[in-house]
Motif scaffolding. Structure first.
Motif, short mmCIF file in Angstrom:
data_model
loop_
_atom_site.label_atom_id
_atom_site.label_comp_id
_atom_site.label_asym_id
_atom_site.label_seq_id
_atom_site.Cartn_x
_atom_site.Cartn_y
_atom_site.Cartn_z
N ASP A 73 0.86 -1.18 0.00
CA ASP A 73 0.00 0.00 0.00
C ASP A 73 0.90 1.23 0.00
O ASP A 73 1.66 1.45 0.95
CB ASP A 73 -0.89 -0.01 1.24
CG ASP A 73 -1.85 1.17 1.29
OD1 ASP A 73 -1.67 2.12 0.50
OD2 ASP A 73 -2.77 1.14 2.12
N PRO A 74 0.86 2.06 -1.05
CA PRO A 74 1.77 3.21 -1.11
C PRO A 74 1.59 4.22 0.01
O PRO A 74 2.48 5.03 0.27
CB PRO A 74 1.47 3.84 -2.48
CG PRO A 74 0.13 3.32 -2.87
CD PRO A 74 0.01 1.96 -2.24
N ALA A 75 0.44 4.18 0.68
CA ALA A 75 0.21 5.12 1.78
C ALA A 75 0.79 4.63 3.11
O ALA A 75 0.86 5.40 4.07
CB ALA A 75 -1.30 5.37 1.95
N LYS A 76 1.24 3.38 3.15
CA LYS A 76 1.79 2.82 4.38
C LYS A 76 3.25 3.25 4.56
O LYS A 76 3.95 3.58 3.61
CB LYS A 76 1.68 1.30 4.37
CG LYS A 76 0.25 0.78 4.36
CD LYS A 76 -0.48 1.13 5.65
CE LYS A 76 -1.88 0.50 5.67
NZ LYS A 76 -2.60 0.88 6.92
N PRO A 77 3.75 3.19 5.82
CA PRO A 77 5.14 3.61 6.06
C PRO A 77 6.15 2.72 5.35
O PRO A 77 6.01 1.50 5.33
CB PRO A 77 5.28 3.49 7.58
CG PRO A 77 3.88 3.51 8.12
CD PRO A 77 3.03 2.86 7.06
N THR A 87 4.75 6.60 -0.81
CA THR A 87 4.44 7.78 -1.63
C THR A 87 5.36 8.94 -1.29
O THR A 87 5.87 9.63 -2.19
CB THR A 87 2.97 8.20 -1.43
OG1 THR A 87 2.12 7.18 -1.94
CG2 THR A 87 2.67 9.51 -2.14
N ASN A 88 5.60 9.17 0.01
CA ASN A 88 6.52 10.24 0.42
C ASN A 88 7.90 10.04 -0.20
O ASN A 88 8.50 10.98 -0.75
CB ASN A 88 6.67 10.26 1.94
CG ASN A 88 5.42 10.60 2.71
OD1 ASN A 88 5.28 10.19 3.87
ND2 ASN A 88 4.50 11.33 2.10
N VAL A 89 8.40 8.82 -0.11
CA VAL A 89 9.74 8.51 -0.61
C VAL A 89 9.82 8.74 -2.12
O VAL A 89 10.78 9.34 -2.64
CB VAL A 89 10.13 7.07 -0.25
CG1 VAL A 89 11.43 6.66 -0.95
CG2 VAL A 89 10.27 6.92 1.26
N GLY A 119 10.37 15.05 4.13
CA GLY A 119 10.61 13.97 3.21
C GLY A 119 11.89 13.84 2.42
O GLY A 119 12.01 12.88 1.69
N PRO A 120 12.93 14.69 2.46
CA PRO A 120 13.07 15.88 3.30
C PRO A 120 13.11 17.22 2.55
O PRO A 120 13.00 18.27 3.18
CB PRO A 120 14.43 15.65 3.95
CG PRO A 120 15.24 15.01 2.86
CD PRO A 120 14.27 14.18 2.04
N ILE A 121 13.30 17.24 1.21
CA ILE A 121 13.66 18.51 0.56
C ILE A 121 12.45 19.40 0.33
O ILE A 121 11.41 18.96 -0.16
CB ILE A 121 14.42 18.25 -0.75
CG1 ILE A 121 15.72 17.52 -0.45
CG2 ILE A 121 14.73 19.54 -1.47
CD1 ILE A 121 16.66 18.25 0.51
N VAL A 122 12.62 20.68 0.66
CA VAL A 122 11.56 21.69 0.55
C VAL A 122 11.85 22.67 -0.59
O VAL A 122 10.98 22.96 -1.40
CB VAL A 122 11.41 22.45 1.88
CG1 VAL A 122 10.36 23.56 1.76
CG2 VAL A 122 11.04 21.48 3.01
N THR A 123 13.10 23.18 -0.65
CA THR A 123 13.46 24.16 -1.67
C THR A 123 14.84 23.85 -2.23
O THR A 123 15.61 23.09 -1.64
CB THR A 123 13.50 25.59 -1.09
OG1 THR A 123 14.58 25.68 -0.15
CG2 THR A 123 12.19 25.95 -0.42
N ARG A 124 15.13 24.48 -3.38
CA ARG A 124 16.48 24.36 -3.96
C ARG A 124 16.85 25.64 -4.68
O ARG A 124 15.99 26.31 -5.26
CB ARG A 124 16.58 23.14 -4.90
CG ARG A 124 16.11 23.38 -6.33
CD ARG A 124 14.59 23.52 -6.47
NE ARG A 124 14.14 23.64 -7.83
CZ ARG A 124 14.00 24.79 -8.50
NH1 ARG A 124 14.35 25.91 -7.94
NH2 ARG A 124 13.56 24.80 -9.74
N VAL A 176 5.53 15.08 2.37
CA VAL A 176 5.52 15.40 3.80
C VAL A 176 5.11 14.18 4.62
O VAL A 176 4.20 13.43 4.25
CB VAL A 176 4.59 16.60 4.08
CG1 VAL A 176 4.42 16.84 5.57
CG2 VAL A 176 5.13 17.86 3.41
N MET A 177 5.74 14.01 5.77
CA MET A 177 5.62 12.81 6.59
C MET A 177 4.18 12.46 6.97
O MET A 177 3.30 13.31 7.03
CB MET A 177 6.43 12.97 7.87
CG MET A 177 5.85 13.98 8.86
SD MET A 177 6.72 13.94 10.46
CE MET A 177 5.79 15.19 11.39
N ILE A 178 4.00 11.17 7.29
CA ILE A 178 2.76 10.70 7.90
C ILE A 178 2.64 11.30 9.30
O ILE A 178 1.59 11.78 9.71
CB ILE A 178 2.74 9.17 7.99
CG1 ILE A 178 2.81 8.53 6.60
CG2 ILE A 178 1.50 8.69 8.74
CD1 ILE A 178 3.03 7.03 6.63
#
Length: 503
Positions: free
Chosen positions: A143-147, A168-170, A299-304, A353-355
């Motif tokens: 399930d892509p929504a699972k950790p 999904t986050n990854v 997830g972790p990157i926010v900006t670049r 973004v994290m669960i």
């Protein structure tokens, strides 16, 4: 992995300490780990702790745990025994996979009975070889929504918390990296930061895996070894924290080796100002530089900040623009959007973004507001670019004014003699808090406290200039694997004899 196994079976996937796996071999090793875990009774949603340095073992065990539907939890091998005990219990690890270097400390904890939830410890070597199952994909629908992974954070501010990131986050973060930072299937990336760190695992190893590229692992950072690997393996890109970049430049390692293959330098985790960038350009004139800002919870990157903007003076200190799949907002204390040039908290939302934090519903609730992840960092927006100011917790209140410690640090870094700098508030009867700095100089450099204060005074308002500057050796500045100076540890060193450091 399945796609690379079919499309790029003989292309190099992992290189470490003389060992090489192509994509066919890496996939089959990971499948063997997954089937071995199933044979031990691991079920989807169970936690598998992984304790190891960078290498083929870390790659195949992390991927194997994820493929088994488990939550892969690579733990910090720098932890003390007490911290490792906390990590194993807090993560509710059912199985521990450990390499030869770190298996003894894990075994001691498990055999002591202080980690009652751990049902099996598998150590690299004969035991690990017997544990491996068939080299075929396990019959399992994920399930892509699972950790998928649990990464521990909190090293700079307090007790570590397990951050849960879904499949999904990854994958969303991988897409962001591949598209926004120009990754290619023929890339060879140099992985220096430990795989328990989100940047190493999720921003370089995973995206390069997705496109069938190659990861070259370093177990521990060494300037000469890094340059040698770039030359011998024809490395095309790599992530270096600013502290590592400065060490590479100071050592001259890049100049002593043939680095024509090295096309992209990724930097993040701490302040990286124009003098640092110009020093890199002087020794790697053909290398494109990318700066990235993020946090594990995102997830972790926010900006670049991309290469075409890297040397624009008006963007010095900028963390760039949001990644492709992210929304980023600068908000006030009530959660309202702030106009351009007004500092506020960086907030982010998106599929990366994290669960949430594992088994910490209150901490998870506090981290979000109206669907936005609160980063705890202060920035402002200017003409579409984000200008970083500071951590909220590091704002110094002095004489009725707010001083961003990062702004003072950035001014110090523009002095050619400064290698590292940390600015903090110290309790003061006169000012409530007094701005002070701890500075490490480059080898052979000499500068006085007054000269550095004058240097800052030319760039900052008077109340922002450090009233005291303490010079310490470079090895007295504690730095975590993400490149952030550990101010909490600096404060615990009681370097100031005349006052208590706040915080």
């Amino acid at each position: 992995m399945r796609r690379n196994h079919g499309r790029r079976p003989r292309a190099a996937a992992v290189v470490a300490d003389g060992h090489r796996l192509d994509h066919s071999q890496l996939a089959e090793r990971a499948w063997s780990v997954a089937n071995g875990l199933k044979n031990l009774g691991v079920r989807p949603g169970d936690t598998v702790a992984i304790l190891c340095g960078n290498g083929t073992f870390s790659a195949e065990t992390i991927l194997g745990a994820i493929t088994a539907g488990a939550i892969a939890a690579p733990l910090n091998w720098r932890w003390s025994a007490a911290e490792l005990e906390h990590g194993l219990n807090d993560s509710q690890a059912r199985v521990v996979l450990a390499d030869g270097e770190f298996a003894p400390v894990a075994r001691q904890l498990v055999e002591s009975g202080r980690t009652a939830g751990v049902k099996a410890l598998v150590a690299e070597g004969d035991q690990y070889d017997r544990f491996l199952g068939p080299a075929t994909p396990p019959e399992l629908r994920l399930d892509p929504a699972k950790p998928a992974v649990m990464l521990y954070t909190g090293g700079t501010t307090g007790a570590s918390k397990g951050v849960l990131l879904s499949h999904t986050n990854v994958m969303a973060n991988a897409f962001d990296e591949i598209i926004d930072t120009d990754m290619e299937p023929d890339d060879i990336t140099l992985l220096i930061a430990p795989m328990y760190h989100s940047a190493s695992l999720l921003c370089w190893f995973m995206p390069h895996l997705v496109i069938g590229a190659c990861s070259v692992f370093m177990r521990r950072f060494d300037e000469e070894h890094a340059a040698t690997l770039i030359e011998s393996e024809r490395v095309t890109n790599g992530f270096f924290i600013p502290n590592m970049v400065r060490r590479m430049v100071i050592s001259g390692a890049w100049e002593r080796r043939r680095t024509s293959s090295f096309k992209r330098l990724y930097v993040g985790g701490a302040t990286f100002r124009l003098p640092d960038k110009e020093a890199v350009r002087a020794v790697l004139p053909s290398t494109r530089i990318y700066y990235q800002y993020g946090l594990t919870e995102a997830g972790p990157i926010v900006t670049r900040l991309r290469p075409e903007d890297m040397f624009k003076p008006e963007l010095d200190g900028s963390i760039g623009q949001e990644m492709l799949l992210n929304d980023v907002s600068i908000q006030d204390e009530d959660g309202s959007d702030l106009p351009d040039s007004v500092p506020g908290e960086i907030c982010v939302r998106g599929p990366n973004v994290m669960i949430g934090y594992f088994n910490r519903p209150e901490a998870t609730a506090a981290a979000f507001r109206n669907g936005w992840l609160r980063t705890g960092d202060v920035a402002s927006r200017r003409d579409g670019y984000f200008m970083f100011h500071d951590r909220l917790k590091d704002v110094i209140k002095t004489g009725g004014e707010n001083v961003y410690s990062a702004e003072v640090e950035q001014a110090l870094y523009t002095h050619p003699s400064v290698a590292e700098a940390a600015v903090m508030g110290v309790a003061s009867a006169q000012w409530d808090e007094e701005v002070r700095a701890i500075v490490a100089l480059k080898p052979g450099a000499r500068v006085t406290e007054r000269a550095l204060q004058d240097h800052c005074r030319a760039r900052l308002a008077g109340y922002k200039v450090p009233k005291r500057i303490l010079f310490v050796p470079l090895d007295r500045i504690p730095v975590n694997p993400s490149g952030k100076i550990m101010k909490r540890e600096l404060k615990e060193q009681n370097l100031w004899a005349d006052a208590a450091v706040l915080g």
